[in-house]
Motif scaffolding. Structure first.
Motif, PDB file in Angstrom:
ATOM      1  N   HIS A 101       0.382  -1.134   0.164  1.00 48.28           N
ATOM      2  CA  HIS A 101       0.219  -0.064  -0.178  1.00 48.28           C
ATOM      3  C   HIS A 101       0.372   1.210   0.333  1.00 48.28           C
ATOM      4  N   LEU A 102       2.344   1.807  -0.904  1.00 45.17           N
ATOM      5  CA  LEU A 102       2.647   2.503  -0.381  1.00 45.17           C
ATOM      6  C   LEU A 102       1.932   3.439  -0.880  1.00 45.17           C
ATOM      7  N   SER A 103       2.194   3.568  -2.747  1.00 42.70           N
ATOM      8  CA  SER A 103       1.618   3.860  -3.206  1.00 42.70           C
ATOM      9  C   SER A 103       0.224   4.589  -2.624  1.00 42.70           C
ATOM     10  N   ALA A 104      -0.450   4.166  -2.335  1.00 40.78           N
ATOM     11  CA  ALA A 104      -2.228   4.657  -1.721  1.00 40.78           C
ATOM     12  C   ALA A 104      -1.906   5.295  -0.371  1.00 40.78           C
ATOM     13  N   ILE A 105      -1.060   4.938   0.518  1.00 43.73           N
ATOM     14  CA  ILE A 105      -0.764   5.870   1.237  1.00 43.73           C
ATOM     15  C   ILE A 105      -0.558   6.926   1.408  1.00 43.73           C
ATOM     16  N   LEU A 106       0.205   7.110   0.614  1.00 49.02           N
ATOM     17  CA  LEU A 106       0.692   8.203   0.482  1.00 49.02           C
ATOM     18  C   LEU A 106       0.072   9.382  -0.637  1.00 49.02           C
ATOM     19  N   GLN A 107      -0.985   8.857  -1.359  1.00 47.12           N
ATOM     20  CA  GLN A 107      -1.443   9.931  -2.272  1.00 47.12           C
ATOM     21  C   GLN A 107      -2.933  10.210  -1.438  1.00 47.12           C
ATOM     22  N   LYS A 108      -2.736   9.334  -0.313  1.00 40.10           N
ATOM     23  CA  LYS A 108      -4.276   9.695   0.141  1.00 40.10           C
ATOM     24  C   LYS A 108      -3.635  10.464   0.897  1.00 40.10           C
ATOM     25  N   GLY A 109      -2.693  10.204   2.021  1.00 33.47           N
ATOM     26  CA  GLY A 109      -1.803  11.395   3.294  1.00 33.47           C
ATOM     27  C   GLY A 109      -0.822  12.381   2.839  1.00 33.47           C
ATOM     28  N   LEU A 110       0.070  12.431   2.807  1.00 35.80           N
ATOM     29  CA  LEU A 110       1.288  12.823   2.792  1.00 35.80           C
ATOM     30  C   LEU A 110       1.290  13.919   2.252  1.00 35.80           C
ATOM     31  N   ASP A 111       0.199  14.854   1.544  1.00 32.49           N
ATOM     32  CA  ASP A 111       0.401  16.193   1.406  1.00 32.49           C
ATOM     33  C   ASP A 111      -0.610  16.793   2.801  1.00 32.49           C
ATOM     34  N   GLY A 133      12.154  -0.018  -1.112  1.00 29.86           N
ATOM     35  CA  GLY A 133      11.630   0.108  -2.172  1.00 29.86           C
ATOM     36  C   GLY A 133      10.505   1.507  -1.221  1.00 29.86           C
ATOM     37  N   GLY A 134      10.819   1.875  -0.189  1.00 29.64           N
ATOM     38  CA  GLY A 134       9.903   2.509   0.569  1.00 29.64           C
ATOM     39  C   GLY A 134      10.253   4.029   0.490  1.00 29.64           C
ATOM     40  N   GLN A 135      12.120   4.021   0.990  1.00 26.95           N
ATOM     41  CA  GLN A 135      12.196   5.534   0.795  1.00 26.95           C
ATOM     42  C   GLN A 135      12.360   5.768  -0.377  1.00 26.95           C
ATOM     43  N   GLN A 136      12.598   5.832  -1.718  1.00 23.10           N
ATOM     44  CA  GLN A 136      12.397   5.811  -3.276  1.00 23.10           C
ATOM     45  C   GLN A 136      10.498   6.401  -3.237  1.00 23.10           C
ATOM     46  N   ILE A 137      10.031   5.791  -2.985  1.00 24.04           N
ATOM     47  CA  ILE A 137       8.756   6.438  -3.420  1.00 24.04           C
ATOM     48  C   ILE A 137       8.781   7.592  -2.308  1.00 24.04           C
ATOM     49  N   LEU A 138       9.029   7.014  -1.393  1.00 23.25           N
ATOM     50  CA  LEU A 138       8.704   8.341  -0.501  1.00 23.25           C
ATOM     51  C   LEU A 138       9.377   9.914  -1.027  1.00 23.25           C
TER      52      LEU A 138
END
Length: 729
Positions: free
Chosen positions: A304-314, A337-342
């Motif tokens: 869920h890496l991309s989904a987490i960031l798309q949903k809540g990082l901003d 790959g977590g740090q790279q997508i972050l």
């Protein structure tokens, strides 16, 4: 034969009895023949010690082996039945040692194994009952295991001599303890029904604990330790445990991603990881830790890496939620790959947020302050949340450089004006130390802009105004800013700016000489041009000032006013009231400039004139009356001219001047390169120009400047190759 009785008496003296066994003596001392008669002299008196082998091995009493085994068998049965043993343990140990000494170890080991096996086989019957529920079954098998271990420890202590001699010398035989484990594994745990119910029960308890229920952890620890000791942990338990864990967290991840917000979800993930780590410490085998934690990380995070960031990082970044961002970084760093997508989402956020600041003309007024605040914010996040990770720092710099140059020239212009507002006199927002910190932050933003020559042009214009009007807050601050620019861009960038300070010093000296010699402007002009040949003297009349003395009912006052204010006030020596049109005709001051001048005299803090009708703006037909009742606590009063905002024409003029300066720099660079190389191809010339020029330039602009220099005979095209140029000396 006379010595025989003596030998027998020696032998009988060394015989001892232990548990019905005769232990023979190993040493026999004899006298030499002829001794004891007294006629041998020195030879007769000497003794000789002779060591001889046993002539025959003492035999075991009849039925000794059978009787001794019967004792041992009864003792083992007593231990297995948890009743007291009739015989002394030391006596039992000695019996085992005696049997081993007479080579019956193999038989003894087989008999012991058979007794233990019969007992273990009998235990399986209690687990055949279907009425037992899962927990009672687990407690029963745990008790069976604990009893078995206790029994085998007791049995081994009695048969320790057998274990340390015969078993140790036969590598193919398991030790007594290992034999017990093997029997329990073969007849209890490897039973399909028992193993299935045991593993199912353990997994059920773990599932209940994961659901928040309280379970008997000591029971789990004992059972899993049993599986490890029996060497069936990995095959029978761990594989199923990891499969069920994988399914559980896969479903939980999918469900909670839909139901929960990102901070709440990440808190749950962290809690789950801590729980699983605690399970490893408390009752799971340590070898399970790595695959277990990897399973949780994969299903709750990795999927869920991309989904987490798309949903809540901003939203986390917008709201500056430091603790949640710290947790996000720590969790993403655990996953491949977590740090790279972050990093990618971090860069996109900076670019998107920064672009909204830069490209919107409505935000121009606050653009620089918002950029500084945004930079402080991301720096704080990197330091506190991202552990000063160099990758995040470098990507932040690249992102800033990308978005700040999406709108060419304007950020550079506004940064110059922002510096002007901070260095202008009257800025009481900051102390000297705070001002220095602000300038350092501005220089960080300045590094990101490409059009540094645009900044130079506007900064130079504003610096000239500050110096000429005396509006500079601090000479030290001005020189500090120049030092920063020089360090960043080199001496060539600040040479003209530094020249302004020298011109101010020179101007002071000139004015002292001028006041001593002459008062008329034309005479000064003649003097100045005679003193400085080749210079053009341009009068900035609007920036001049004077001191006027005035009399009011309260007493005398002095006013420090601009040239236009002086012209207006001197009119009131001729009368007490004038209309706007009369003042305009008499002074000849331009309309907008006159309105601002009258505003400063009639609508400001020091109202020397009274405007009729009252109002902030000066309109046609307004009348102005000398204020004879003027009062002020100061004797000398400075009446500031209302500053006119920079006009569009001035902005355009400054921008055009920047472009003109760039053309001169391009021409100079082309001539410099051609003079050094003499002959050069078009592509090489353009490449060399890009290396030397410090501002962005289009290939079409370079081509125009080359054509211009060819027209002016600085260089020429090759007759055979139009893409080849020759320098014309």
């Amino acid at each position: 034969m006379a010595d025989e009785p003596q030998k027998k008496s020696h032998l009988s003296a060394l015989v001892g009895h232990t548990n019905g066994l005769t232990r023979p003596a190993s040493l026999t001392a004899t006298r030499s023949p002829g001794g004891g008669g007294g006629g041998g002299g020195a030879t007769a008196s000497s003794k000789k010690l002779v060591i001889k082998n046993f002539r025959e091995r003492p035999k075991l009493p009849d039925n000794y082996t059978q009787d001794t085994w019967q004792k041992l068998h009864e003792a083992v049965r007593a231990i297995q039945s948890s009743i007291s043993i009739k015989y002394n343990l030391e006596e039992l140990y000695q019996a085992v040692e005696n049997l081993c000494s007479y080579k019956v170890s193999a038989t003894l080991y087989k008999q012991l194994r058979q007794v233990c096996e019969e007992h273990v086989e009998a235990q399986i019957l209690q687990f055949r009952e279907d009425s037992l529920d899962s927990l009672l079954f687990l407690k029963k098998i745990n008790k069976c295991w604990q009893d078995h271990c206790r029994q085998m420890i007791m049995i081994r202590s009695i048969f320790l001599f057998l274990d340390r001699t015969y078993v140790l010398q036969n590598s193919v035989l398991p030790s007594i303890w290992d034999m017990g484990l093997e029997l329990f594994r073969t007849h209890i745990i490897n039973d399909k029904q028992v193993q299935t119910k045991t593993i199912d029960g353990i997994l059920l308890l773990i599932e209940q604990e994961r659901n928040g229920e309280a379970v008997d952890r000591s029971l789990l620890r004992s059972l899993l330790s049993m599986l490890s000791d029996l060497q069936v942990y990995k095959k029978s338990f761990e594989q199923r445990f990891l499969e069920e864990t994988n399914c559980l967290y896969a479903a939980e991840g999918q469900r909670l991603m839909q139901e929960r917000e990102v901070p709440e979800y990440l808190h749950h993930v962290n809690k789950r990881l801590e729980e699983e780590a605690d399970r490893v410490i408390t009752y799971l085998d340590h070898g399970t830790q790595k695959p277990l934690i990897a399973c949780v990380e994969k299903q709750l995070l990795g999927e869920h890496l991309s989904a987490i960031l798309q949903k809540g990082l901003d939203s986390l970044l917008d709201e500056n939620r430091i603790s949640d961002l710290t947790q996000t970084y720590q969790l993403f760093s655990r996953v491949k790959g977590g740090q790279q997508i972050l990093l990618q989402h971090w860069s996109e956020y900076i670019k998107n947020f920064g672009t909204t600041i830069v490209v919107n003309p409505e935000k121009d007024k606050d653009m620089v302050q918002e950029l500084l605040d945004f930079k402080d914010k991301v720096d704080h996040i990197i330091e506190v949340c991202f552990q000063k990770n160099e990758k995040f720092i470098n990507l932040m710099k690249e992102s800033f450089e990308t978005f700040i140059n999406k709108r060419p020239n304007k950020p550079a212009e506004l940064i110059a004006k922002y510096v002007d507002s901070k260095l202008r006199a009257g800025n009481k927002e900051a102390t000297d130390e705070e001002l220095e910190r602000i300038l350092d932050k501005i220089m960080i933003i300045f590094r990101f802009i490409h059009g540094k020559d645009v900044f130079e042009a506007f900064y130079k214009k504003d610096l000239a105004k500050r110096l000429l009007v005396g509006k500079s807050a601090s000479v030290d601050a001005e020189k500090s800013m120049l030092s920063k620019l020089k360090h960043e861009c080199g001496a060539a960038f600040t040479s003209k700016l530094e020249g302004m300070f020298k011109d101010m010093e020179l101007s002071k000296d000139v004015m002292v000489q001028f006041k001593q010699m002459i008062k008329l402007q034309e005479v000064f002009k003649t003097f100045y041009l005679g003193k400085h040949s080749g210079r053009k003297l341009q009068w900035q009349t609007t920036l001049g000032h004077a001191v006027l003395k005035a009399e009011f009912k309260e007493g005398k006052k002095e006013f420090q006013v601009s040239l236009f204010q002086t012209l207006v006030l001197l009119m009131f020596n001729e009368g007490d009231e004038f209309s706007f049109e009369e003042i305009k005709m008499a002074t000849g001051v331009e309309d907008s400039e006159l309105r601002r001048t009258l505003q400063s005299l009639a609508c400001g803090k020091a109202r020397v004139l009274i405007k009729n009708p009252k109002g902030k703006d000066v309109e046609d037909g307004d009348k102005f009356i000398f204020n004879g009742d003027f009062k002020h606590k100061l004797f000398r009063i400075k009446i500031n001219q209302i500053q006119m905002k920079e006009t569009v024409e001035e902005q355009v003029s400054t921008t055009e001047r920047v472009f003109q300066d760039r053309q001169y720099q391009i021409d100079a660079a082309i001539v410099r390169i051609m003079k050094m190389r003499k002959t050069l191809g078009h592509n090489l010339l353009v490449s060399e120009l890009y290396n030397q020029l410090k501002f962005p330039v289009k290939p079409g602009d370079l081509k125009k400047r080359i054509e211009s220099l060819i027209d002016r005979d600085y260089m020429e095209r090759d007759k055979d190759n139009p893409n080849q140029y020759h320098y014309v000396a």
